[in-house]
Motif scaffolding. Sequence first.
Motif, mmCIF file in Angstrom:
data_model
loop_
_atom_site.group_PDB
_atom_site.id
_atom_site.type_symbol
_atom_site.label_atom_id
_atom_site.label_comp_id
_atom_site.label_asym_id
_atom_site.label_seq_id
_atom_site.Cartn_x
_atom_site.Cartn_y
_atom_site.Cartn_z
ATOM 1 N N THR A 10 -6.887 2.983 -1.416
ATOM 2 C CA THR A 10 -5.274 2.563 -1.591
ATOM 3 C C THR A 10 -5.168 1.323 -1.540
ATOM 4 N N GLU A 65 5.655 -5.784 -0.248
ATOM 5 C CA GLU A 65 5.971 -4.790 -1.233
ATOM 6 C C GLU A 65 5.101 -3.661 -1.148
ATOM 7 N N LYS A 66 3.880 -4.079 -1.235
ATOM 8 C CA LYS A 66 2.737 -2.752 -1.425
ATOM 9 C C LYS A 66 2.833 -1.958 -0.231
ATOM 10 N N LYS A 113 5.059 -1.607 2.079
ATOM 11 C CA LYS A 113 6.316 -0.527 1.961
ATOM 12 C C LYS A 113 6.292 0.755 1.581
ATOM 13 N N ASP A 114 5.493 0.821 0.407
ATOM 14 C CA ASP A 114 5.283 2.063 -0.596
ATOM 15 C C ASP A 114 4.203 2.682 -0.078
ATOM 16 N N GLU A 130 5.076 2.866 6.181
ATOM 17 C CA GLU A 130 5.874 2.218 6.608
ATOM 18 C C GLU A 130 5.489 1.559 7.835
ATOM 19 N N TYR A 134 3.603 -1.345 7.148
ATOM 20 C CA TYR A 134 4.641 -2.361 6.614
ATOM 21 C C TYR A 134 5.337 -3.183 7.745
ATOM 22 N N SER A 147 17.010 1.131 2.809
ATOM 23 C CA SER A 147 16.212 1.145 1.400
ATOM 24 C C SER A 147 15.733 2.423 0.874
ATOM 25 N N LYS A 148 15.810 3.310 1.911
ATOM 26 C CA LYS A 148 15.337 4.696 1.529
ATOM 27 C C LYS A 148 16.414 5.605 0.927
#
Length: 151
Positions: A83, A114-115, A117-118, A121, A124, A150-151
């Motif tokens: 990943t 950004e990566k 965050k996906d 968490e 992040y 943001s969710k």
Amino acid sequence: MKCPFCGYEESKVIDSRPTDGGERIRRRRECLKCEKRFTTYEVIESVPIVVIKKDKSREVFDRNKLLSGMLRACEKRQVSMETLENAIDEIEVALQNSLDREVTSVHIGELVMEKLKDIDEVAYVRFASVYRHFKDINEFMEELSALLNSK
């Protein structure tokens, strides 16, 4: 392709084959004017990306540094190496596809966040806390609130 014998600028390709494990292509050509044959090699041109650090120093982009930072953020989390490698590949492709050959470390850090965050968490937030140098708990809470909103 310019003929090395007579300088004529047109030739035809007679034979093409990959060499060096597909890294280069060997082409056998024939000049359309003097009909002499010559060999050319085609390679992918890789232009290095230069990272402009916060202290204005410059260094060549190093994906291993990126991996190291992301691994630290993902420590003791259920995130596979595959990943992380895929995320780094995507970041590297984005940097290569941009027309800029010099990129700020701030921009790279934003791409990493950004990566992450996906991906995870917690990773992040860990990365953001080091990257953004939170001065107090309020800044940390603002980042967490933004993540939740943001969710």
